[in-house]
Design a protein around this motif. Structure first.
Motif, short mmCIF file in Angstrom:
data_model
loop_
_atom_site.label_atom_id
_atom_site.label_comp_id
_atom_site.label_asym_id
_atom_site.label_seq_id
_atom_site.Cartn_x
_atom_site.Cartn_y
_atom_site.Cartn_z
N TYR A 1 10.24 -28.17 1.87
CA TYR A 1 10.71 -27.71 3.33
C TYR A 1 10.28 -26.41 4.68
O TYR A 1 10.16 -25.76 4.32
CB TYR A 1 11.88 -28.13 3.00
CG TYR A 1 12.33 -29.00 2.50
CD1 TYR A 1 12.92 -30.24 2.65
CD2 TYR A 1 11.95 -28.83 1.36
CE1 TYR A 1 13.04 -31.26 1.57
CE2 TYR A 1 12.95 -30.03 0.17
CZ TYR A 1 13.11 -31.11 0.23
OH TYR A 1 13.72 -31.95 -0.55
N GLU A 2 10.36 -27.00 5.34
CA GLU A 2 9.61 -26.32 6.98
C GLU A 2 10.70 -26.45 7.80
O GLU A 2 11.04 -27.22 8.10
CB GLU A 2 8.58 -26.14 7.46
CG GLU A 2 7.42 -26.07 6.71
CD GLU A 2 5.86 -25.66 7.58
OE1 GLU A 2 5.64 -26.85 8.51
OE2 GLU A 2 4.96 -25.20 6.92
N ILE A 3 11.33 -25.70 7.90
CA ILE A 3 12.97 -24.91 9.38
C ILE A 3 11.96 -25.05 11.21
O ILE A 3 11.49 -23.73 10.42
CB ILE A 3 13.76 -24.47 9.14
CG1 ILE A 3 14.34 -24.37 7.73
CG2 ILE A 3 14.59 -24.42 9.70
CD1 ILE A 3 15.66 -23.30 7.45
N THR A 4 12.01 -25.90 11.08
CA THR A 4 10.97 -25.80 13.11
C THR A 4 11.89 -25.64 14.48
O THR A 4 11.96 -25.91 15.17
CB THR A 4 10.42 -26.79 12.91
OG1 THR A 4 10.75 -28.13 12.89
CG2 THR A 4 8.97 -26.76 11.63
N THR B 1 10.09 -21.33 5.41
CA THR B 1 9.32 -22.50 4.33
C THR B 1 10.05 -22.31 2.93
O THR B 1 10.40 -21.21 2.48
CB THR B 1 8.06 -22.07 3.89
OG1 THR B 1 7.51 -22.80 4.87
CG2 THR B 1 7.37 -23.77 3.23
N ASN C 1 20.51 -29.77 2.96
CA ASN C 1 20.77 -29.14 4.27
C ASN C 1 20.02 -27.25 4.45
O ASN C 1 20.25 -27.01 3.04
CB ASN C 1 21.42 -29.41 4.94
CG ASN C 1 20.92 -29.09 6.86
OD1 ASN C 1 19.92 -28.81 6.62
ND2 ASN C 1 21.88 -29.60 7.74
N TYR D 1 18.61 -23.78 6.07
CA TYR D 1 19.75 -22.92 7.14
C TYR D 1 17.97 -21.97 6.84
O TYR D 1 18.48 -20.83 6.11
CB TYR D 1 20.67 -23.01 7.19
CG TYR D 1 21.29 -24.24 7.37
CD1 TYR D 1 22.04 -25.02 8.49
CD2 TYR D 1 21.87 -24.81 6.13
CE1 TYR D 1 22.65 -25.23 8.04
CE2 TYR D 1 23.02 -25.53 6.33
CZ TYR D 1 23.00 -26.89 6.93
OH TYR D 1 24.09 -27.34 7.06
N SER E 1 18.09 -24.93 11.88
CA SER E 1 18.33 -25.76 10.86
C SER E 1 17.19 -26.86 10.08
O SER E 1 16.40 -27.22 11.01
CB SER E 1 19.52 -26.65 10.91
OG SER E 1 19.82 -27.81 10.10
N LEU E 2 17.47 -27.21 8.68
CA LEU E 2 16.29 -28.58 8.78
C LEU E 2 16.50 -29.74 9.61
O LEU E 2 15.41 -30.31 9.90
CB LEU E 2 16.75 -28.32 7.31
CG LEU E 2 15.23 -29.41 6.83
CD1 LEU E 2 13.42 -29.62 7.02
CD2 LEU E 2 15.43 -30.05 5.00
N TYR E 3 17.70 -29.75 9.28
CA TYR E 3 18.41 -31.16 9.51
C TYR E 3 19.76 -30.74 10.90
O TYR E 3 21.08 -30.75 10.48
CB TYR E 3 18.68 -32.20 8.65
CG TYR E 3 18.41 -32.22 7.53
CD1 TYR E 3 17.04 -33.35 8.64
CD2 TYR E 3 18.22 -32.33 6.07
CE1 TYR E 3 16.10 -33.47 7.15
CE2 TYR E 3 16.82 -32.57 5.65
CZ TYR E 3 16.10 -33.15 5.59
OH TYR E 3 15.18 -34.08 5.27
#
Length: 201
Positions: A3-6, A20, A137, A139, A152-154
């Motif tokens: 997962y990448e936090i963008t 990541t 989620n 962070y 935040s990812l989401y």
């Protein structure tokens, strides 16, 4: 599973290489690896690496939260794991939004800083997970004062933001679907509720 936090907590794009997270099977738990920029802001917590540190969320940190909102159990049990590039960690058990009832548990965690990046690896024991995890989620936080950044990812969608709203990582309605079998294999079954969650499952 990677997962990448963008995005920031309020759905704006980040302006740096993303944090990541990589999740994979571990020995008796979930292996969680972190690849992230190192900001060196704030300064390191005054605590030994590898040990729990209270209020770690006030420092440079990444966080993973694993939620069970399965109505066949008591809803809104979740595990929060905080990891710091300087090696400190914090594990919290929560039942209900922001309601921690157990924290500062031991955790196998190591972190290495190399230039402007850091790498961390932790093993999250299955006993730490509430049963029937089905949401997640992720962070990241860094900076100080007015320059404090929450990612935040989401994230919270822009359309849902209220005037003056601040970052809040415990808005469980924005967590998204998560399946441990996609990491552990189709035939894998999550262990039953551990004694650590007694009375909450």
């Amino acid at each position: 599973m990677t997962y990448e936090i963008t995005t920031t907590w309020d759905s704006l794009p980040v302006n740096h290489d993303p944090v990541t997270f990589k999740m994979s099977p571990g020995d008796g738990g979930l292996k969680l690896e972190v690849f992230a920029p190192f900001w060196d802001s704030p300064a390191a917590p005054d605590g030994p690496p590898g040990k729990p540190f209270p209020h770690l969320w006030n420092y440079e940190v990444v966080e993973a939260m694993f939620l069970s909102d399965d109505s066949s159990f008591l809803k809104d049990n979740y595990l929060e794991v905080e990891l710091c590039p300087h090696g400190q960690q914090l594990v919290l058990f929560l039942h209900g939004e922001s309601q921690s009832f157990k924290q500062q548990l031991p955790l196998s965690f190591n972190a290495t800083i190399t230039g402007n990046k850091w790498y961390g690896v932790a093993l999250l024991p299955w006993a730490y997970f509430p049963p029937n995890i089905n949401k997640v989620n992720l962070y990241a936080i860094h900076g100080e004062g007015a320059d404090r950044v929450y990612e935040s990812l989401y994230p919270v969608p822009q359309k849902d933001l209220a005037p003056g709203q601040k970052a809040n990582f415990h808005l469980l309605q924005y967590f998204q679907d998560f399946c441990l079998q996609s990491i552990m294999g189709k035939g894998w079954v999550q262990p039953e509720c551990s004694d650590l969650w007694a009375g909450k499952c």
